[in-house]
Write a protein that holds these residues in place. Structure first.
Motif, short mmCIF file in Angstrom:
data_model
loop_
_atom_site.label_atom_id
_atom_site.label_comp_id
_atom_site.label_asym_id
_atom_site.label_seq_id
_atom_site.Cartn_x
_atom_site.Cartn_y
_atom_site.Cartn_z
N GLY A 1 14.76 -9.59 21.10
CA GLY A 1 15.11 -10.76 20.29
C GLY A 1 15.67 -10.32 18.94
N HIS A 2 16.73 -10.97 18.52
CA HIS A 2 17.38 -10.57 17.27
C HIS A 2 18.17 -11.71 16.64
CE1 HIS A 2 20.38 -9.90 20.49
NE2 HIS A 2 21.24 -10.36 19.60
N PHE A 3 18.33 -11.62 15.33
CA PHE A 3 19.36 -12.38 14.64
C PHE A 3 20.62 -11.55 14.65
CE2 PHE A 3 15.67 -14.43 12.61
CZ PHE A 3 16.08 -15.75 12.59
N HIS A 4 21.76 -12.16 14.48
CA HIS A 4 22.97 -11.40 14.23
C HIS A 4 23.02 -11.06 12.74
CE1 HIS A 4 25.01 -13.07 18.08
NE2 HIS A 4 24.16 -12.08 18.32
N GLN A 5 23.57 -9.89 12.43
CA GLN A 5 23.70 -9.52 11.01
C GLN A 5 24.67 -10.46 10.31
OE1 GLN A 5 24.80 -5.43 11.47
NE2 GLN A 5 22.68 -4.74 11.54
N GLY B 1 28.22 -16.50 16.39
CA GLY B 1 27.31 -16.84 17.46
C GLY B 1 27.60 -16.03 18.71
N GLU B 2 27.20 -16.58 19.84
CA GLU B 2 27.32 -15.84 21.11
C GLU B 2 27.23 -16.82 22.27
OE1 GLU B 2 24.59 -12.61 21.14
OE2 GLU B 2 25.45 -11.70 22.94
N VAL B 3 27.75 -16.38 23.43
CA VAL B 3 27.63 -17.18 24.65
C VAL B 3 26.88 -16.36 25.70
CG1 VAL B 3 28.91 -18.18 26.58
CG2 VAL B 3 29.76 -18.45 24.25
N TYR B 4 25.91 -17.00 26.36
CA TYR B 4 25.22 -16.38 27.49
C TYR B 4 25.53 -17.21 28.74
CZ TYR B 4 21.88 -13.39 24.80
OH TYR B 4 21.28 -12.44 24.01
N ASN B 5 25.89 -16.56 29.82
CA ASN B 5 26.09 -17.26 31.08
C ASN B 5 25.21 -16.61 32.15
OD1 ASN B 5 27.39 -19.02 33.03
ND2 ASN B 5 28.30 -17.16 33.82
N ALA C 1 18.27 -16.77 16.01
CA ALA C 1 17.81 -15.58 16.74
C ALA C 1 17.61 -15.96 18.19
CB ALA C 1 16.50 -15.09 16.15
N HIS C 2 17.79 -15.00 19.08
CA HIS C 2 17.68 -15.30 20.51
C HIS C 2 16.94 -14.19 21.24
CE1 HIS C 2 21.58 -13.97 19.06
NE2 HIS C 2 21.72 -13.21 20.13
N ARG C 3 16.04 -14.62 22.12
CA ARG C 3 15.28 -13.72 23.00
C ARG C 3 15.32 -14.30 24.40
NH1 ARG C 3 9.25 -12.47 21.49
NH2 ARG C 3 10.15 -10.60 20.55
ZN ZN Z 1 22.97 -11.54 20.23
#
Ligand code: ZN
Ligand code: S6P
Length: 193
Positions: A86-90, A95-99, A134-136
Motif C-alpha cells: 500500500g502506498h501514496f504516490h509521491q 492517479g492510476e488505473v487498475y483493471n 493511497a491504495h492497497r
Molecule cells: Zn500506485
C-alpha cells in the motif's frame, strides 16, 4: 519517436510477453504488514519461502506511461488476507488505473486525512484511483488475484505514511466471508499535530 508495441498479457498469471522489470515479495519481507505477528512467525518458522505477490512492468524511457501486472497469491495470516504494502504516490496530482483480470479482490483506499474507501476487484471491474488516495490490493479469493495497472512513471511511490499509520481498514476472513475491520484513527497528538 518511440515505436508503438503490442504486448500479450496472460490474464490469469499476469505474465507479459515483454517486460522491463519485475520484483517479488515474500512473507518474510512483509511481516510488519499483518496484525497477527505470532501467526506470521509460525508460517515462517520452517524457513520455506512464502511468496505473497509479484509485480511485472513495462516502461520505455521518454514515455508518460508505465504499465504492468500485479499477481497476489491466495493466502491469509491469522485470518488476514494476503495484500500489497500500500502506498501514496509521491506526486499528489497523479492517479492510476487498475483493471482486474482474474480472481477476487478488494482495493482499500485512504486519503491523507484518513478518509477510507473500498472498491471491489473482479474481472469485470476497473478501478479509477484519483490523485491523493493511497491504495492497497487484497486477495480475498482462493485463486491468484491478477490486475493490470497503468500510470505516469513520474507518480513515484511513498510507502512511509502507510507503513507508519496503516490503511485505516484491514480485511479478514470470517467463516468464509470478508470482514472489514476499521483501525482506530491515529491520535493527532501522537502524529505531532
Ligand atoms: Zn500506485
Ligand atoms: C504502482 C502500482 C502497482 C503497485 C503494486 C504493488 O503505482 O500501484 O504497481 O506498486 O501493485 O503494490 P505496493 O503497494 O506494494 O507497491
Amino acid at each position: 519517436m518511440i515505436e508503438p508495441v503490442a504486448i500479450q498479457i496472460n490474464p490469469e498469471t499476469g505474465r507479459m510477453s515483454d517486460e522491463t522489470g519485475r520484483y517479488r515479495k515474500d512473507l518474510a519481507s512483509l511481516r510488519h504488514l499483518f496484525s497477527d505477528q505470532i501467526a506470521c512467525d509460525a508460517m515462517l518458522a520452517s524457513g520455506t519461502e512464502v511468496p505473497v505477490y509479484e509485480v511485472v512492468e513495462y516502461r520505455q524511457a521518454g514515455s508518460d506511461l508505465i504499465f504492468g501486472t500485479t499477481t497476489i497469491e491466495p493466502g491469509q495470516v491469522g485470518g488476514e488476507y494476503f495484500m500489497t504494502r500500500g502506498h501514496f504516490h509521491q506526486r499528489n496530482d497523479l492517479g492510476e488505473v487498475y483493471n482486474t483480470t482474474s480472481g477476487d479482490g478488494l482495493l482499500l483506499l485512504r486519503s491523507r486525512d484518513f478518509q477510507t474507501r473500498t472498491l471491489i476487484m473482479r474481472p469485470d471491474s476497473s478501478a479509477f484511483i484519483p490523485p491523493g488516495w493511497a491504495h492497497r490490493s487484497v486477495n480475498v479469493g482462493k485463486v491468484p488475484l491478477v490486475f493490470f495497472w497503468c500510470c505516469d512513471p513520474a507518480t513515484g511511490t511513498d510507502y512511509g505514511d502507510i507503513a507508519e499509520h496503516g490503511m485505516g481498514l484491514r480485511a479478514f476472513d470470517e467463516a468464509g466471508s470478508v470482514s472489514l475491520q476499521r483501525a482506530a484513527e491515529p491520535d493527532p497528538t501522537i502524529l505531532g499535530g
